[in-house]
Design a protein around this motif. Sequence first.
Motif, PDB file in Angstrom:
ATOM      1  N   LYS A  13     -10.387   5.162   0.453  1.00 53.00           N
ATOM      2  CA  LYS A  13      -9.797   3.612   0.911  1.00 53.00           C
ATOM      3  C   LYS A  13      -8.292   3.972   1.237  1.00 53.00           C
ATOM      4  O   LYS A  13      -8.143   3.556   2.335  1.00 53.00           O
ATOM      5  CB  LYS A  13      -9.933   2.952  -0.242  1.00 53.00           C
ATOM      6  N   ASN A  50      -3.611  -5.938   5.733  1.00 52.59           N
ATOM      7  CA  ASN A  50      -4.949  -5.821   4.760  1.00 52.59           C
ATOM      8  C   ASN A  50      -6.283  -6.019   5.427  1.00 52.59           C
ATOM      9  O   ASN A  50      -7.211  -5.519   5.658  1.00 52.59           O
ATOM     10  CB  ASN A  50      -4.822  -6.413   3.705  1.00 52.59           C
ATOM     11  N   PRO A  96      -6.426   0.597   5.161  1.00 52.59           N
ATOM     12  CA  PRO A  96      -6.435  -0.654   5.579  1.00 52.59           C
ATOM     13  C   PRO A  96      -5.463  -0.990   6.529  1.00 52.59           C
ATOM     14  O   PRO A  96      -4.221  -0.225   6.340  1.00 52.59           O
ATOM     15  CB  PRO A  96      -6.338  -1.378   4.356  1.00 52.59           C
ATOM     16  N   SER A 130     -10.646   1.814   6.422  1.00 58.98           N
ATOM     17  CA  SER A 130      -9.978   2.746   5.393  1.00 58.98           C
ATOM     18  C   SER A 130      -9.357   3.845   6.392  1.00 58.98           C
ATOM     19  O   SER A 130     -10.019   4.361   7.259  1.00 58.98           O
ATOM     20  CB  SER A 130     -10.986   3.585   4.577  1.00 58.98           C
ATOM     21  N   TYR A 184      -1.255  -0.921  -5.389  1.00 68.01           N
ATOM     22  CA  TYR A 184      -2.034  -0.822  -4.089  1.00 68.01           C
ATOM     23  C   TYR A 184      -3.405  -1.792  -3.863  1.00 68.01           C
ATOM     24  O   TYR A 184      -3.629  -2.324  -3.013  1.00 68.01           O
ATOM     25  CB  TYR A 184      -2.569   0.680  -4.165  1.00 68.01           C
ATOM     26  N   LEU A 185      -4.097  -1.989  -5.070  1.00 64.53           N
ATOM     27  CA  LEU A 185      -5.268  -2.563  -5.140  1.00 64.53           C
ATOM     28  C   LEU A 185      -5.457  -4.158  -5.336  1.00 64.53           C
ATOM     29  O   LEU A 185      -6.277  -4.754  -4.996  1.00 64.53           O
ATOM     30  CB  LEU A 185      -5.960  -1.728  -6.495  1.00 64.53           C
ATOM     31  N   TRP A 199     -10.701   5.874  -5.147  1.00 62.20           N
ATOM     32  CA  TRP A 199      -9.857   4.997  -4.015  1.00 62.20           C
ATOM     33  C   TRP A 199      -9.010   5.711  -3.076  1.00 62.20           C
ATOM     34  O   TRP A 199      -8.701   5.318  -2.093  1.00 62.20           O
ATOM     35  CB  TRP A 199      -8.994   4.067  -4.849  1.00 62.20           C
ATOM     36  N   LYS A 220       0.746  -1.206   0.012  1.00 65.16           N
ATOM     37  CA  LYS A 220       0.092  -0.060   0.095  1.00 65.16           C
ATOM     38  C   LYS A 220       0.857   1.194   0.003  1.00 65.16           C
ATOM     39  O   LYS A 220       0.669   2.272  -0.865  1.00 65.16           O
ATOM     40  CB  LYS A 220      -0.852  -0.005   1.128  1.00 65.16           C
ATOM     41  N   GLU A 277     -11.830  -4.922  -1.495  1.00 67.19           N
ATOM     42  CA  GLU A 277     -10.979  -3.825  -0.814  1.00 67.19           C
ATOM     43  C   GLU A 277     -11.841  -2.831   0.095  1.00 67.19           C
ATOM     44  O   GLU A 277     -11.513  -2.334   1.056  1.00 67.19           O
ATOM     45  CB  GLU A 277     -10.171  -3.019  -1.948  1.00 67.19           C
ATOM     46  N   TRP A 278     -13.125  -2.984   0.047  1.00 67.91           N
ATOM     47  CA  TRP A 278     -14.016  -2.318   0.649  1.00 67.91           C
ATOM     48  C   TRP A 278     -14.546  -3.039   2.006  1.00 67.91           C
ATOM     49  O   TRP A 278     -15.233  -2.354   2.732  1.00 67.91           O
ATOM     50  CB  TRP A 278     -15.354  -1.920  -0.331  1.00 67.91           C
ATOM     51  N   LEU A 298      -5.468  -5.869  -2.350  1.00 65.67           N
ATOM     52  CA  LEU A 298      -6.696  -5.885  -1.525  1.00 65.67           C
ATOM     53  C   LEU A 298      -7.820  -6.564  -2.277  1.00 65.67           C
ATOM     54  O   LEU A 298      -8.761  -7.099  -1.685  1.00 65.67           O
ATOM     55  CB  LEU A 298      -7.090  -4.312  -1.376  1.00 65.67           C
ATOM     56  N   MET A 299      -8.058  -6.485  -3.542  1.00 63.03           N
ATOM     57  CA  MET A 299      -8.938  -6.984  -4.337  1.00 63.03           C
ATOM     58  C   MET A 299      -9.124  -8.437  -4.455  1.00 63.03           C
ATOM     59  O   MET A 299     -10.157  -8.933  -4.741  1.00 63.03           O
ATOM     60  CB  MET A 299      -8.875  -6.436  -5.772  1.00 63.03           C
TER      61      MET A 299
END
Lengths: 399, 555
Positions: B421, B528, B524, B522, B97-98, B418, B30, B517-518, B101-102
Amino acid sequence: MSHRGALGVQNIFAGATLFLRRANQIYYSTPVSILFMKRIFTGGFLAMCFVVLPLCAPSNAHAATEICSTSAAASSPIAPNGPTILPNIFDPHGPAARMIHDLSWLVLGICAGLFLVVEGMIFYGVLFYRRKKNDQSKDEPRQVYGSNPVEIAWTIIPLLIVFVLALTTVRTIRSIELTEAPAGALKVVAIGHQWWWEYRYMDDSVPGGEVVVANELHVPINRPVWLRLESADVIHSWWVPALAGKMDVIPNHTNHTWFTAETEGLYLGQCAEYCGNQHAGMLLRVIASKPAEFDAWLQTQVAPTVNDTAVAMGRDIFQEYACSNCHTVKGVSDGQFAPDLTHLMSRQTIASGVAPLDPTTLRAWIENPQALKPGCNMPSLQLDPQELNAVTAYLLTLR
Amino acid sequence: MTTAPIHPTSETSIGFGSRVHSWVISVDHKKLGMMYIGVGLLFFVIGGLEATLMRLQLLKPLNDVLTPHGFNQMFTMHGTTMVFLVGMPVLLGFGNYLIPLMIGARDMAFPRLNAFGLWLFIFGGLLLYYSFIGGDGLYGMGGAPDVGWFAYSPLTSKAFSVGHATDYWILGIMVSGFGSMTTAINFMATIVCMRCPGMTFMRMPLFVWLMFTVGILVLLALPVLTGAQVMLLFDRFLGAHFFDPQQQGSVIFWQHLFWFFGHPEVYILILPAFGMICEIIPVFSRKVIFGYPLMVAATLSIAFISLGVWVHHMFSVGLPPWLNSIFAASTFLIAVPTGMKMFNWIGTMWGGNIRFTVSMMFATGFLVMFLFGGLTGIMLAVVPFDWQLSDSYFVVGHFHYVLFGGTMLAVFSAVFYWFPKATGRLLSEPMGKWTFWMFMIGLTLTFFPMHLSGVLGMPRRVYTYQPGRGFELWNLISSSGVPFQIVGVLLLVTNIIKSLINGRVAGPDPWDAWTLEWATSSPPPSENFPKIPTCTSPRPLWDRKHPEDPDCFYE
């Protein structure tokens, strides 16, 4: 509660009907929306003015400001008789450029149609599927995961469109990209240099077999010209939009291009491949004239070098200083790096079209080329005023 | 609105120095992702200033704001910066970053390699920019590279490029390129190996699919550029003749190598943007993405075809008609999967309940602008038309619609989406709306007239132009768009800084979204997820929020 289902063809029709009905309502109900529609139409009108009109404007609209020697009378074989033809690809004056032009309207039409349809779909979505202002509900809309018929349709239709485009493209490529000279063509070798053009007429029809000139290409109208493109240093590109598409001029790789000028006049263009400092100052000029006038011009180019004893001092300076290392004047010097000056005064411009050829500019150019064309390869030789005058006077005799 | 700090304990108790230190030594995906994006946006401002200088110079014919040499440095640095130091790092930063998380992972597969990639990129960028000081070498000329971002030989040979500017270009790009390659490997390893239980390939968010494809393209394309650059270094320093026409080297060979990299590179820059749009449009339309399997298929076919279209950058090189025809056909073909994507996004919007947040506005702006850029791209694929348009300002207009109107608008959309987040705070919506309209107006004013000046015969990369050829008005309008874009950038930067300090607190899921990720706080926590999540469909959070009607019933 969400519903599920497929977005079928009937839904699209239903959507279209809804769209028309809503558009109708909006147009006639609220003044704000009428204002909005008006804006769209005004915008469209302005776009027409800015886009279509300039493209339709007569090609010689700006000719007055372009370098065009007025001292040379129309009877002289040097000056172009016709208008100055600007480098507008929608104003073709030869078969190659016209074939491209015709194809380009087809392509533009198809793309404009696609643009309107798809932007229309986007704006339809934006206008009619936005959340209402007071909508506080947590309900989600119907979840549509996809639809095979619709997805197949928007795969197949674009495929068909690009298939048509590909076929017309290939056909036009084959008509334009020739592998050998058209019958009866005038053969010229164009050599790109940093940052000027050398033209060598190498054709049986040329008296003496070879004529070498710089920067201004003279051609007869209605006769194909077959250009062999070579480079002395880096990559350049020969581009006179009214005559033909561009073709790169590449070292150690000979290319060819051809064109037929159909109207008398001065055609403008410029180098189209980045070639270093003065890429912007590597302008192209093609002067198309009636065959008789072209022949007369050729005769001036094969005439012996003028040897005027009144300017002997200038000639001596030209020979003794570095001038002669780069420039050729037949019978005087044989430099190869810079334009041939044997018949300098039969041209309208110097420095590859950047400046007009008149005594004052010529003197300023010899005094300090870097002021007129910064970064060019011609150095200032630090001549004193007397020497400058002498050399200028000498060059002015080279008719 | 509350201004309470998000992490009252960790953020206030340590000093500034140790906080910086914690970022420098970090291997957390991140932090690395945010540093990628931050440094990328910094270079975006620098590249934008270079463009501003160019537009000032081209404001009127025969202007003298810049010397020819200065202008040539500016367009070289602008292009190189925007492609290698803005586009790639910002997009790779979002991926960094994503992706974990995703897909419900704790970090990337190789965290240290990840940090190595970031620092290579930063070092490469600094090396390139050091050329402004060091490019002179001992020769008294040079400064920044002035050979164009495409660096066509033989302009890059010792004979035509004395000094060390070109060497800085080669080495700066090569170093940051190694960074991109390690990141691509990392993406692919992470996506293949670290998906959470239940997340099959066909349940991955489309953004992850797109980044996976980008990983493949980077690995196939970038080494070709690196190889070509090594050959160029050999030419320059070891007396090799790969690209030396005087020794029977081939300058067209460089073009083939460069564009074999260069065209996939364009897709490396646009596919992540597609991925962002694939995530953002469904959430704000409140509808599942239309035709998920077709989107995956279109992505893979774009990647595949993009490896076979490079010659469309070389139509005016004088290659044989059959070769030009083949590459025209493949270029047309790539329009089909791109069109599918466009239609599927519109299909997602239709029937939705669209919330026009700033993020959604930018996403819609992306659709509008990218469509225009895509259609001018079709025109450029028509070989004879391209003989006129190639290397003219039309091309400049075309790819700015695609890369600025496309990629950068998608990036702005993603920043607004984002940011909450990553920081725990929302960006200001009213200020964002101004940013959006400033960019839309600025982009149109600057880049639309370029198509017209190109059609009227103005070539690219010219430091000035002649009066009387009809270029003046269009260049004036182009330059007049610049202030709007500057205001847009200033608003965005102000918005980011202001919102970092006292933006509205976002909470874990401000957009009511559906990807993993949600599902965490926030910003994270450092690994994570408190507990590795499980995945039941492409929209795991939808399933949790709508247990009566989950996606997994419809797979």
